[in-house]
Design a protein around this motif. Structure first.
Motif, PDB file in Angstrom:
ATOM      1  N   VAL A   1     -40.837   3.463  31.685  1.00  0.00           N
ATOM      2  CA  VAL A   1     -40.653   4.736  31.712  1.00  0.00           C
ATOM      3  C   VAL A   1     -39.612   3.866  33.762  1.00  0.00           C
ATOM      4  CG1 VAL A   1     -42.621   5.507  31.680  1.00  0.00           C
ATOM      5  CG2 VAL A   1     -42.233   4.804  33.491  1.00  0.00           C
TER       6      VAL A   1
ATOM      7  N   ALA B   1     -52.078   2.781  33.873  1.00  0.00           N
ATOM      8  CA  ALA B   1     -50.747   3.721  35.284  1.00  0.00           C
ATOM      9  C   ALA B   1     -50.508   2.925  35.967  1.00  0.00           C
ATOM     10  CB  ALA B   1     -51.171   4.980  35.702  1.00  0.00           C
TER      11      ALA B   1
ATOM     12  N   THR C   1     -46.737  10.733  31.084  1.00  0.00           N
ATOM     13  CA  THR C   1     -45.870  10.127  30.805  1.00  0.00           C
ATOM     14  C   THR C   1     -45.444   9.784  29.614  1.00  0.00           C
ATOM     15  OG1 THR C   1     -47.040   7.789  30.399  1.00  0.00           O
ATOM     16  CG2 THR C   1     -46.015   8.249  32.283  1.00  0.00           C
ATOM     17  N   ASN C   2     -46.311  10.760  27.946  1.00  0.00           N
ATOM     18  CA  ASN C   2     -45.475  10.736  27.200  1.00  0.00           C
ATOM     19  C   ASN C   2     -45.709   9.775  26.166  1.00  0.00           C
ATOM     20  OD1 ASN C   2     -45.072  13.556  27.001  1.00  0.00           O
ATOM     21  ND2 ASN C   2     -43.123  13.121  27.818  1.00  0.00           N
TER      22      ASN C   2
ATOM     23  N   MET D   1     -39.662   8.671  36.671  1.00  0.00           N
ATOM     24  CA  MET D   1     -41.176   8.759  35.950  1.00  0.00           C
ATOM     25  C   MET D   1     -42.307   8.293  37.022  1.00  0.00           C
ATOM     26  SD  MET D   1     -43.025  10.022  34.138  1.00  0.00           S
ATOM     27  CE  MET D   1     -42.086  11.028  32.323  1.00  0.00           C
TER      28      MET D   1
ATOM     29  N   MET E   1     -45.426   9.793  38.941  1.00  0.00           N
ATOM     30  CA  MET E   1     -46.474   8.773  38.925  1.00  0.00           C
ATOM     31  C   MET E   1     -47.833   9.085  40.244  1.00  0.00           C
ATOM     32  SD  MET E   1     -46.418   6.481  36.102  1.00  0.00           S
ATOM     33  CE  MET E   1     -47.418   5.830  35.909  1.00  0.00           C
TER      34      MET E   1
ATOM     35  N   LEU F   1     -47.799   0.781  33.025  1.00  0.00           N
ATOM     36  CA  LEU F   1     -46.592   1.625  32.106  1.00  0.00           C
ATOM     37  C   LEU F   1     -45.258   1.492  33.401  1.00  0.00           C
ATOM     38  CD1 LEU F   1     -49.149   4.392  30.569  1.00  0.00           C
ATOM     39  CD2 LEU F   1     -47.865   2.931  29.921  1.00  0.00           C
ATOM     40  N   ARG F   2     -45.404   1.209  34.308  1.00  0.00           N
ATOM     41  CA  ARG F   2     -44.752   1.853  35.135  1.00  0.00           C
ATOM     42  C   ARG F   2     -43.488   0.716  34.428  1.00  0.00           C
ATOM     43  NH1 ARG F   2     -45.790  -0.436  40.332  1.00  0.00           N
ATOM     44  NH2 ARG F   2     -46.568  -2.263  39.755  1.00  0.00           N
TER      45      ARG F   2
END
Length: 402
Positions: free
Chosen positions: A362, A355, A326-327, A366, A370, A358-359
């Protein structure tokens, strides 16, 4: 003809009945009336005579298969009544143990009470104690498919699975109707709208066990695959949304997937930084939780240590992979706590937790990438136990003839 004879007999006097013929034919069977009329001396016995004849005729019409079905149905009803009484007694005892009113003790309260009184560490839910209504445990009984004379109601009765083949027949009928509608549009030279196909996203077909409950019939694995093939062909046809009510009868919504699509809203700490915490990060026997804070400097904290908490290179790559994908390596801070299991299980649990958190930081594109990469899919696999008489879970001892 029997009813006409009975009406004629009712008009005669008891003294005249003895001079009546010895027998008469009714419904193709020979019924003797001499044994009935010889003992008729009073008018009061005449009504009993007519009633006995009617009862005999009714008993004669009952088919043997219907009698067997009624006997089994009675046994099933008696069994369900006993189970219902036992369920009510158990629920009342459970309510008294919890200090609740038995009359207002719901099924959700029963499940909570069992979980509290009988804690179990068994992973399989089927092995845990439970108390459910008997209607949800024992399969329903199928109704009679034939009348008193043994004539079947259903045209597919002699197939052995009438409901199953009726569904396949309905699928063929719907496919024919959609094809006729499609051809009529082609004749009129009207454009075909591809959006008329039914969208089945967010739902799945009922499993073989669930279909058996719906049909109240046992079906084999091959028959279940034939059913899925026929339904998929129906969905792929143009204008299949016209029969969506028929298709949705055998599909169920993916509640777990819908819950997974709900992205958590970030909270804010005292310093004004947004953070999201994901609990129940599972992998094998490892358990943990992950907190992502943004903005950050790329700090990774695992049980009070940095990424050197994991000695092997593969486990470190598991932790960094969601951030690199995800950078977000130098954009967020990661705080992790994990316990149980080994390095593989702990890194797998933290990877899913990172992960999943991180949703919230982003965009939806993205998140879709994922999901395709498998970052948002849980891994519920466990180590399979060793079997008795074998060298391992699957490996066998070397077989020697002598």
């Amino acid at each position: 003809m029997a009813l006409g004879v009975l009406k004629c007999l009712k008009l005669l006097k008891p003294s005249q009945l003895c001079n009546f013929g010895e027998s008469f034919i009714a419904n193709g069977s020979l019924y003797s009336c001499m044994t009935y009329v010889t003992n008729v001396d009073k008018e009061d016995n005449f009504e009993k005579l007519i009633e006995s004849w009617n009862t005999g005729i009714k008993k004669q019409k009952t088919n043997k298969a219907m009698r067997v079905y009624l006997e089994r149905a009675k046994q099933h009803d008696d069994f369900m009544k006993r189970q219902q009484i036992s369920y009510q007694i158990g629920k009342r005892h459970l309510a008294n143990m919890m200090g609740e009113d038995p009359e207002s003790f719901t099924q959700d309260m029963v499940d909570e009470a069992i979980q509290y009184l009988f804690p179990s560490g068994l992973f399989d839910r089927a092995a845990r104690p439970f108390l459910k209504p008997p209607e949800t445990i024992f399969p329903p009984r199928k109704a009679a498919e034939f009348d008193n004379e043994g004539r079947p109601f259903h045209p597919f009765f002699y197939t052995g699975r009438p409901t199953y083949y009726k569904i396949l027949f309905d699928v063929r009928q719907h496919m024919g109707d959609l094809k006729l509608h499609h051809n009529s549009l082609l004749i009129k030279r009207l454009p075909i709208d591809e959006s008329t196909k039914m969208d089945v996203a967010g739902s799945a077909w009922c499993t073989q066990e669930e279909m058996q409950v719906i049909l109240v019939e046992p079906i084999s694995e091959i028959e279940y695959k034939i059913f899925l093939t026929a339904m998929e062909r129906l969905i792929a046809m143009p204008y299949s949304n016209k029969v969506k009510d028929f298709i949705n009868k055998y599909r169920k919504p993916l509640l777990g997937q819908k819950k997974a699509l709900d992205i958590p809203v970030p909270l804010y700490d005292e310093s004004g930084r947004a953070y999201v915490t994901t609990y129940e990060c599972l992998r094998k026997s490892a358990r943990g939780h992950v907190t992502i804070r943004s903005p950050g400097t790329g700090l990774i904290d695992i049980n009070g240590q940095d990424i050197s908490y994991f000695q092997d290179k593969q486990s470190r790559e598991q932790i960094l992979f969601p951030l690199m994908f995800t950078n977000m390596v130098n954009t967020v801070d990661v705080e992790c706590y994990v316990d149980g299991g080994g390095s593989t299980g702990q890194s797998g649990a933290l990877r899913w937790g990172i992960a999943n958190s991180l949703r919230s930081f982003v965009d939806m594109e993205m998140v879709h990438k994922m999901r395709l990469a498998g970052l948002l899919t849980r891994d519920y696999r466990l180590k399979e136990r060793k079997k008795a008489g074998q060298k391992g879970a699957r490996k066998k001892f070397t077989w020697k003839k002598r």
